[in-house]
Design a protein around this motif. Structure first.
Motif, PDB file in Angstrom:
ATOM      1  N   TYR A  56       0.815  -1.213   0.000  1.00  0.00           N
ATOM      2  CA  TYR A  56       0.000   0.000   0.000  1.00  0.00           C
ATOM      3  C   TYR A  56       0.850   1.265   0.000  1.00  0.00           C
ATOM      4  CZ  TYR A  56      -4.138  -2.842   0.288  1.00  0.00           C
ATOM      5  OH  TYR A  56      -5.121  -3.746  -0.006  1.00  0.00           O
ATOM      6  N   GLN A  57       2.048   1.209   0.586  1.00  0.00           N
ATOM      7  CA  GLN A  57       2.961   2.354   0.505  1.00  0.00           C
ATOM      8  C   GLN A  57       3.405   2.581  -0.940  1.00  0.00           C
ATOM      9  OE1 GLN A  57       5.976   1.288   3.386  1.00  0.00           O
ATOM     10  NE2 GLN A  57       5.039   2.577   4.958  1.00  0.00           N
ATOM     11  N   LEU A  58       3.661   1.503  -1.665  1.00  0.00           N
ATOM     12  CA  LEU A  58       4.041   1.612  -3.075  1.00  0.00           C
ATOM     13  C   LEU A  58       2.878   2.160  -3.900  1.00  0.00           C
ATOM     14  CD1 LEU A  58       6.047   1.205  -5.365  1.00  0.00           C
ATOM     15  CD2 LEU A  58       5.391  -1.221  -5.418  1.00  0.00           C
ATOM     16  N   CYS A  59       1.669   1.687  -3.614  1.00  0.00           N
ATOM     17  CA  CYS A  59       0.484   2.218  -4.304  1.00  0.00           C
ATOM     18  C   CYS A  59       0.355   3.718  -4.068  1.00  0.00           C
ATOM     19  CB  CYS A  59      -0.787   1.508  -3.827  1.00  0.00           C
ATOM     20  SG  CYS A  59      -0.967  -0.176  -4.416  1.00  0.00           S
ATOM     21  N   PRO A  91      -0.914   9.210  -4.955  1.00  0.00           N
ATOM     22  CA  PRO A  91      -1.104   9.702  -3.582  1.00  0.00           C
ATOM     23  C   PRO A  91      -2.538   9.563  -3.055  1.00  0.00           C
ATOM     24  CG  PRO A  91       0.262  11.220  -4.832  1.00  0.00           C
ATOM     25  CD  PRO A  91      -0.248  10.184  -5.811  1.00  0.00           C
ATOM     26  N   ASP A  92      -3.545   9.636  -3.912  1.00  0.00           N
ATOM     27  CA  ASP A  92      -4.943   9.490  -3.493  1.00  0.00           C
ATOM     28  C   ASP A  92      -5.438   8.048  -3.608  1.00  0.00           C
ATOM     29  OD1 ASP A  92      -5.205  12.189  -2.922  1.00  0.00           O
ATOM     30  OD2 ASP A  92      -5.860  12.676  -4.956  1.00  0.00           O
ATOM     31  N   TYR A  93      -4.536   7.096  -3.574  1.00  0.00           N
ATOM     32  CA  TYR A  93      -4.884   5.694  -3.824  1.00  0.00           C
ATOM     33  C   TYR A  93      -6.060   5.219  -2.963  1.00  0.00           C
ATOM     34  CZ  TYR A  93      -4.826   0.679  -4.111  1.00  0.00           C
ATOM     35  OH  TYR A  93      -5.226  -0.623  -4.275  1.00  0.00           O
ATOM     36  N   HIS A  94      -6.004   5.450  -1.661  1.00  0.00           N
ATOM     37  CA  HIS A  94      -7.044   4.908  -0.771  1.00  0.00           C
ATOM     38  C   HIS A  94      -8.413   5.520  -1.047  1.00  0.00           C
ATOM     39  CE1 HIS A  94      -4.323   2.373   1.428  1.00  0.00           C
ATOM     40  NE2 HIS A  94      -3.509   3.394   1.632  1.00  0.00           N
ATOM     41  N   GLN A  95      -8.446   6.820  -1.308  1.00  0.00           N
ATOM     42  CA  GLN A  95      -9.725   7.463  -1.637  1.00  0.00           C
ATOM     43  C   GLN A  95     -10.250   6.939  -2.968  1.00  0.00           C
ATOM     44  OE1 GLN A  95     -11.569   9.722   0.323  1.00  0.00           O
ATOM     45  NE2 GLN A  95     -13.087   9.081  -1.181  1.00  0.00           N
ATOM     46  N   LEU A  96      -9.360   6.758  -3.935  1.00  0.00           N
ATOM     47  CA  LEU A  96      -9.782   6.242  -5.242  1.00  0.00           C
ATOM     48  C   LEU A  96     -10.282   4.804  -5.141  1.00  0.00           C
ATOM     49  CD1 LEU A  96      -7.040   7.761  -7.568  1.00  0.00           C
ATOM     50  CD2 LEU A  96      -9.446   8.407  -7.421  1.00  0.00           C
ATOM     51  N   GLU A  97      -9.650   4.023  -4.271  1.00  0.00           N
ATOM     52  CA  GLU A  97     -10.107   2.646  -4.084  1.00  0.00           C
ATOM     53  C   GLU A  97     -11.528   2.632  -3.510  1.00  0.00           C
ATOM     54  OE1 GLU A  97      -8.654  -1.606  -2.262  1.00  0.00           O
ATOM     55  OE2 GLU A  97      -7.945   0.212  -1.269  1.00  0.00           O
ATOM     56  N   LEU A  98     -11.772   3.462  -2.505  1.00  0.00           N
ATOM     57  CA  LEU A  98     -13.115   3.558  -1.931  1.00  0.00           C
ATOM     58  C   LEU A  98     -14.114   4.034  -2.985  1.00  0.00           C
ATOM     59  CD1 LEU A  98     -15.221   3.587   0.333  1.00  0.00           C
ATOM     60  CD2 LEU A  98     -14.374   5.870   0.964  1.00  0.00           C
TER      61      LEU A  98
END
Length: 170
Positions: A136-139, A144-151
């Protein structure tokens, strides 16, 4: 058909809020306002170029990609939005790597940010096989907005299924 719970790992409060917004029709409107643009990456050739560009920006030292394509058979019902495969083969005295990324064809109609999130996720698997902290750090390094985009991608899939009548009411 049983409801697809794209939000299973999220807190119950967020799941409840998403359900209320979904049934009121406000969730789809919100996502469309936030992500109005689709992307021009419609062919396998364009997808290959797009993925190679991202790979070269962030993972220059990793082996080259052998194949990148859309696949209409990837089963979203089983949470497969993209796939990566890595095979090592011995050819003479050399070890050859074969890296493939497959993206669910439904992402041809997705907002550009969602396609990027899926591609970043699959590229990260070439360095980190498991969904661990380093993965997840690499993602996040690549997006940078990886987690929001995943949601938001999960919410978009929920809206899509709801509109097609794949979810039970409630």
């Amino acid at each position: 058909m049983k409801p697809i719970n794209y939000l299973a790992g999220y807190p119950p409060q967020l799941q409840q809020q998403a359900t209320e917004l979904l049934h009121s029709g406000k969730l789809a409107e919100h996502l469309h306002t936030k992500y109005p643009q689709s992307h021009p990456v419609q062919s396998d050739k364009a997808l290959y170029s797009y993925v190679c560009e991202l790979k070269n920006d962030f993972m220059r030292n990793s082996p080259p990609l052998s194949q990148v394509r859309y696949d209409s058979k990837l089963n979203v019902l089983q949470q497969a939005l993209g796939m990566h495969t890595f095979q090592s083969r011995v050819q003479g005295s050399k070890l050859k790597a074969h890296n493939t990324i497959t993206v669910a064809a439904l992402f041809k109609q997705a907002p550009a940010e969602f396609l990027r999130m899926i591609v970043v996720h699959e590229l990260a698997h070439f360095k980190e096989k498991d969904h661990n902290k380093a993965f997840y750090q690499l993602c996040q390094h690549m997006e940078p907005d990886y987690h929001q985009l995943e949601l938001d991608t999960r919410l978009w899939l929920l809206c899509r299924d709801h509109a097609k009548g794949l979810l039970l009411p409630g």
